[in-house]
Motif scaffolding. Structure first.
Motif, PDB file in Angstrom:
ATOM      1  N   PHE A  14      -6.014   2.596   1.743  1.00  0.00           N
ATOM      2  CA  PHE A  14      -6.083   4.034   1.488  1.00  0.00           C
ATOM      3  C   PHE A  14      -7.090   4.218   0.360  1.00  0.00           C
ATOM      4  N   GLY A  15      -7.414   5.445   0.036  1.00  0.00           N
ATOM      5  CA  GLY A  15      -8.425   5.650  -0.985  1.00  0.00           C
ATOM      6  C   GLY A  15      -8.169   6.874  -1.832  1.00  0.00           C
ATOM      7  N   PHE A  16      -8.960   7.000  -2.883  1.00  0.00           N
ATOM      8  CA  PHE A  16      -8.914   8.160  -3.770  1.00  0.00           C
ATOM      9  C   PHE A  16     -10.246   8.237  -4.507  1.00  0.00           C
ATOM     10  N   ALA A  17     -10.446   9.355  -5.201  1.00  0.00           N
ATOM     11  CA  ALA A  17     -11.641   9.543  -6.027  1.00  0.00           C
ATOM     12  C   ALA A  17     -11.203   9.969  -7.419  1.00  0.00           C
ATOM     13  N   ASP A  18     -12.024   9.624  -8.416  1.00  0.00           N
ATOM     14  CA  ASP A  18     -11.743  10.088  -9.778  1.00  0.00           C
ATOM     15  C   ASP A  18     -12.298  11.506  -9.944  1.00  0.00           C
ATOM     16  N   PRO A  19     -12.111  12.135 -11.089  1.00  0.00           N
ATOM     17  CA  PRO A  19     -12.565  13.520 -11.268  1.00  0.00           C
ATOM     18  C   PRO A  19     -14.067  13.734 -11.072  1.00  0.00           C
ATOM     19  N   ASP A  20     -14.875  12.678 -11.226  1.00  0.00           N
ATOM     20  CA  ASP A  20     -16.320  12.808 -11.020  1.00  0.00           C
ATOM     21  C   ASP A  20     -16.755  12.503  -9.593  1.00  0.00           C
ATOM     22  N   GLY A  21     -15.845  11.954  -8.795  1.00  0.00           N
ATOM     23  CA  GLY A  21     -16.192  11.612  -7.421  1.00  0.00           C
ATOM     24  C   GLY A  21     -16.483  10.142  -7.192  1.00  0.00           C
ATOM     25  N   ASN A  22     -16.315   9.286  -8.206  1.00  0.00           N
ATOM     26  CA  ASN A  22     -16.388   7.844  -7.966  1.00  0.00           C
ATOM     27  C   ASN A  22     -15.239   7.502  -7.023  1.00  0.00           C
ATOM     28  N   THR A  23     -15.513   6.742  -5.966  1.00  0.00           N
ATOM     29  CA  THR A  23     -14.469   6.487  -4.978  1.00  0.00           C
ATOM     30  C   THR A  23     -13.929   5.071  -5.063  1.00  0.00           C
ATOM     31  N   TRP A  24     -12.655   4.976  -4.729  1.00  0.00           N
ATOM     32  CA  TRP A  24     -11.918   3.720  -4.769  1.00  0.00           C
ATOM     33  C   TRP A  24     -11.214   3.496  -3.435  1.00  0.00           C
ATOM     34  N   ALA A  25     -11.236   2.257  -2.965  1.00  0.00           N
ATOM     35  CA  ALA A  25     -10.426   1.838  -1.828  1.00  0.00           C
ATOM     36  C   ALA A  25      -9.292   0.989  -2.387  1.00  0.00           C
ATOM     37  N   VAL A  26      -8.110   1.152  -1.824  1.00  0.00           N
ATOM     38  CA  VAL A  26      -6.965   0.333  -2.215  1.00  0.00           C
ATOM     39  C   VAL A  26      -6.571  -0.479  -0.981  1.00  0.00           C
ATOM     40  N   GLN A  27      -6.666  -1.785  -1.092  1.00  0.00           N
ATOM     41  CA  GLN A  27      -6.376  -2.706   0.005  1.00  0.00           C
ATOM     42  C   GLN A  27      -5.020  -3.359  -0.207  1.00  0.00           C
ATOM     43  N   GLN A  28      -4.247  -3.432   0.853  1.00  0.00           N
ATOM     44  CA  GLN A  28      -2.962  -4.131   0.786  1.00  0.00           C
ATOM     45  C   GLN A  28      -3.162  -5.593   1.163  1.00  0.00           C
ATOM     46  N   ALA A  74       0.822  -1.215   0.000  1.00  0.00           N
ATOM     47  CA  ALA A  74       0.000   0.000   0.000  1.00  0.00           C
ATOM     48  C   ALA A  74       0.854   1.263   0.000  1.00  0.00           C
ATOM     49  N   ALA A  75       1.932   1.278   0.760  1.00  0.00           N
ATOM     50  CA  ALA A  75       2.774   2.478   0.832  1.00  0.00           C
ATOM     51  C   ALA A  75       3.382   2.787  -0.535  1.00  0.00           C
ATOM     52  N   ALA A  76       3.872   1.765  -1.227  1.00  0.00           N
ATOM     53  CA  ALA A  76       4.465   1.974  -2.550  1.00  0.00           C
ATOM     54  C   ALA A  76       3.401   2.396  -3.558  1.00  0.00           C
ATOM     55  N   ALA A  77       2.223   1.778  -3.504  1.00  0.00           N
ATOM     56  CA  ALA A  77       1.142   2.134  -4.429  1.00  0.00           C
ATOM     57  C   ALA A  77       0.674   3.566  -4.180  1.00  0.00           C
ATOM     58  N   ARG A  78       0.544   3.930  -2.913  1.00  0.00           N
ATOM     59  CA  ARG A  78       0.124   5.291  -2.568  1.00  0.00           C
ATOM     60  C   ARG A  78       1.145   6.302  -3.079  1.00  0.00           C
ATOM     61  N   GLN A  79       2.422   6.019  -2.885  1.00  0.00           N
ATOM     62  CA  GLN A  79       3.456   6.939  -3.340  1.00  0.00           C
ATOM     63  C   GLN A  79       3.456   7.059  -4.864  1.00  0.00           C
ATOM     64  N   GLU A  80       3.252   5.945  -5.546  1.00  0.00           N
ATOM     65  CA  GLU A  80       3.183   5.974  -7.014  1.00  0.00           C
ATOM     66  C   GLU A  80       2.058   6.896  -7.480  1.00  0.00           C
ATOM     67  N   LEU A  81       0.894   6.792  -6.835  1.00  0.00           N
ATOM     68  CA  LEU A  81      -0.223   7.658  -7.220  1.00  0.00           C
ATOM     69  C   LEU A  81       0.058   9.112  -6.876  1.00  0.00           C
ATOM     70  N   VAL A 101      -2.157  12.157  -8.195  1.00  0.00           N
ATOM     71  CA  VAL A 101      -3.470  11.747  -7.708  1.00  0.00           C
ATOM     72  C   VAL A 101      -3.589  12.108  -6.223  1.00  0.00           C
ATOM     73  N   GLU A 102      -4.697  12.721  -5.856  1.00  0.00           N
ATOM     74  CA  GLU A 102      -4.953  13.003  -4.442  1.00  0.00           C
ATOM     75  C   GLU A 102      -5.423  11.715  -3.780  1.00  0.00           C
ATOM     76  N   VAL A 103      -4.716  11.297  -2.740  1.00  0.00           N
ATOM     77  CA  VAL A 103      -5.038  10.054  -2.043  1.00  0.00           C
ATOM     78  C   VAL A 103      -5.144  10.322  -0.548  1.00  0.00           C
ATOM     79  N   SER A 104      -5.864   9.458   0.139  1.00  0.00           N
ATOM     80  CA  SER A 104      -5.983   9.572   1.586  1.00  0.00           C
ATOM     81  C   SER A 104      -4.724   9.006   2.246  1.00  0.00           C
ATOM     82  N   GLU A 105      -4.637   9.215   3.530  1.00  0.00           N
ATOM     83  CA  GLU A 105      -3.576   8.582   4.308  1.00  0.00           C
ATOM     84  C   GLU A 105      -3.865   7.088   4.390  1.00  0.00           C
TER      85      GLU A 105
END
Length: 144
Positions: free
Chosen positions: A108-122, A79-86, A91-95
């Protein structure tokens, strides 16, 4: 009989802006971009995934309001490497949040330009045992 989830329709307001976000910022593979006088449909796939997103302007793709999808989930080995890559891609990402110290409890998570939200699980186990083996990825139209 296998039942595989292979496509998720993602509601967006601007197809070209969304392609730029998912392809250029997230690094999704552009599988196809088909446009004619009747429609514009684009399919993109995250590296290592057997499931793609589809955006477009066909009636089945415009039934939901842009930004209506919540909690789509991606899985990474680190997750740390993926978050740093984004972050490096703008890309604006959460902690990162650790809900459970066991494998699978870090997000951690992020949203696309329209506000669709994504969770990234390690899930660290994905590093040694990906769902789609690297040698099989060419069959799914991925580079790799």
């Amino acid at each position: 009989m296998d039942w595989t989830l292979e496509v998720v329709v993602l509601p967006v307001s601007d197809i070209d802006r969304s392609v730029a976000f998912y392809r250029d910022k997230l690094g999704f593979h552009l599988d196809h971009d088909t446009a004619n006088e009747h429609m514009h449909v684009v399919q993109l796939t995250p590296t290592g995934s057997g499931c793609s997103i589809v955006i477009g302007d066909l009636p089945s793709q415009t039934e939901m309001a842009p930004g209506a999808m919540r909690g789509l989930q991606l899985v990474v080995a680190d997750a740390a490497a993926a978050r740093q890559e984004l972050l490096d891609r703008g890309v604006e990402v959460s902690e990162i949040t650790v809900f459970d110290e066991r494998d699978g409890g870090t997000f951690f998570g992020f949203a696309d330009p329209d506000g669709n939200t994504w969770a990234v699980q390690q899930i660290k186990a994905r590093a040694e045992k990906p769902l789609i083996p690297v040698e099989a990825r060419g069959r799914f139209g991925e580079s790799g």
